[in-house]
Design an enzyme around this catalytic site. Structure first.
Site, PDB file in Angstrom:
ATOM      1  N   VAL A  61       0.982  -1.544   0.391  1.00  0.00           N
ATOM      2  CA  VAL A  61       0.487  -0.016   0.092  1.00  0.00           C
ATOM      3  C   VAL A  61       0.836   1.499  -0.187  1.00  0.00           C
ATOM      4  CG1 VAL A  61      -1.688   1.527   1.684  1.00  0.00           C
ATOM      5  CG2 VAL A  61      -2.385  -1.278   1.323  1.00  0.00           C
ATOM      6  N   GLY A  64       2.150   2.020  -3.186  1.00  0.00           N
ATOM      7  CA  GLY A  64       0.821   1.962  -4.257  1.00  0.00           C
ATOM      8  C   GLY A  64       0.518   3.709  -4.030  1.00  0.00           C
ATOM      9  N   GLU A  65       0.288   4.226  -2.845  1.00  0.00           N
ATOM     10  CA  GLU A  65      -0.062   5.235  -2.384  1.00  0.00           C
ATOM     11  C   GLU A  65       1.148   6.267  -2.909  1.00  0.00           C
ATOM     12  OE1 GLU A  65      -1.515   8.150   0.729  1.00  0.00           O
ATOM     13  OE2 GLU A  65      -1.645   5.560   1.708  1.00  0.00           O
ATOM     14  N   THR A  66       2.751   6.526  -2.853  1.00  0.00           N
ATOM     15  CA  THR A  66       3.461   6.913  -2.610  1.00  0.00           C
ATOM     16  C   THR A  66       3.542   6.890  -4.547  1.00  0.00           C
ATOM     17  OG1 THR A  66       4.659   5.825  -1.460  1.00  0.00           O
ATOM     18  CG2 THR A  66       5.948   6.930  -3.176  1.00  0.00           C
ATOM     19  N   SER A  69      -0.283   9.163  -6.012  1.00  0.00           N
ATOM     20  CA  SER A  69      -0.542   9.662  -5.183  1.00  0.00           C
ATOM     21  C   SER A  69       0.863  11.157  -6.481  1.00  0.00           C
ATOM     22  CB  SER A  69       0.090  10.732  -3.538  1.00  0.00           C
ATOM     23  OG  SER A  69      -0.964   9.831  -2.939  1.00  0.00           O
TER      24      SER A  69
END
Length: 140
Positions: A61, A64-66, A69
């Site tokens: 996660v 993925g978020e890095t 975003s």
């Protein structure tokens, strides 16, 4: 929004100049590619595992978020900010050694919302996790 015809090296320079953030740095996340069309990063399994030696689900996660975003903020352009409002992950395999590679592809790049899918695979090319993130784009 940055020109979608901007050279890929300019997009990568933007991403490197912005930095990944302290958490991503601690986890060893590295850019492989960053273009207006997609981005690719990799992360070591070692140091990011659960007690039983599997890559931690939260690590999937984080990468993925890095990536989602960062790509959303590139799309947002100067004077605008993309912030995550929803994220989910489906883990389908466990990496236990080496590196995982994540490919982040935009599904929707709108004026106020972006949606990205991040496919994360092990060194044998087997998908381990799929992350989807939605970012809201707003003025700073």
């Amino acid at each position: 929004m940055p020109e979608t015809s901007a050279p890929a090296d300019a997009a990568l320079e933007w991403a490197i100049g912005r930095g990944l953030g302290a958490l991503a740095d601690k986890m060893g996340i590295e850019w492989v590619e960053f273009t207006p069309e997609r981005c690719i990063a990799r992360m070591p399994v070692e140091g990011n595992t659960q007690p039983v030696g599997l890559l931690h689900g939260g690590a999937y996660v984080v990468i993925g978020e890095t990536m989602g975003s960062m790509h959303a903020n590139y799309h947002a352009g100067p004077g605008r900010l993309a912030v995550g409002i929803d994220i989910n992950a489906t883990h389908t395999r466990s990496a236990t050694e080496g590196w995982v590679t994540a490919v982040c592809t935009p599904i929707h790049l709108g004026r106020s919302l972006t949606v990205h899918e991040i496919a994360i695979s092990d060194e044998q090319g087997r998908r381990c996790s799929t992350v989807r993130i939605t970012n809201m784009v707003k003025d700073r």
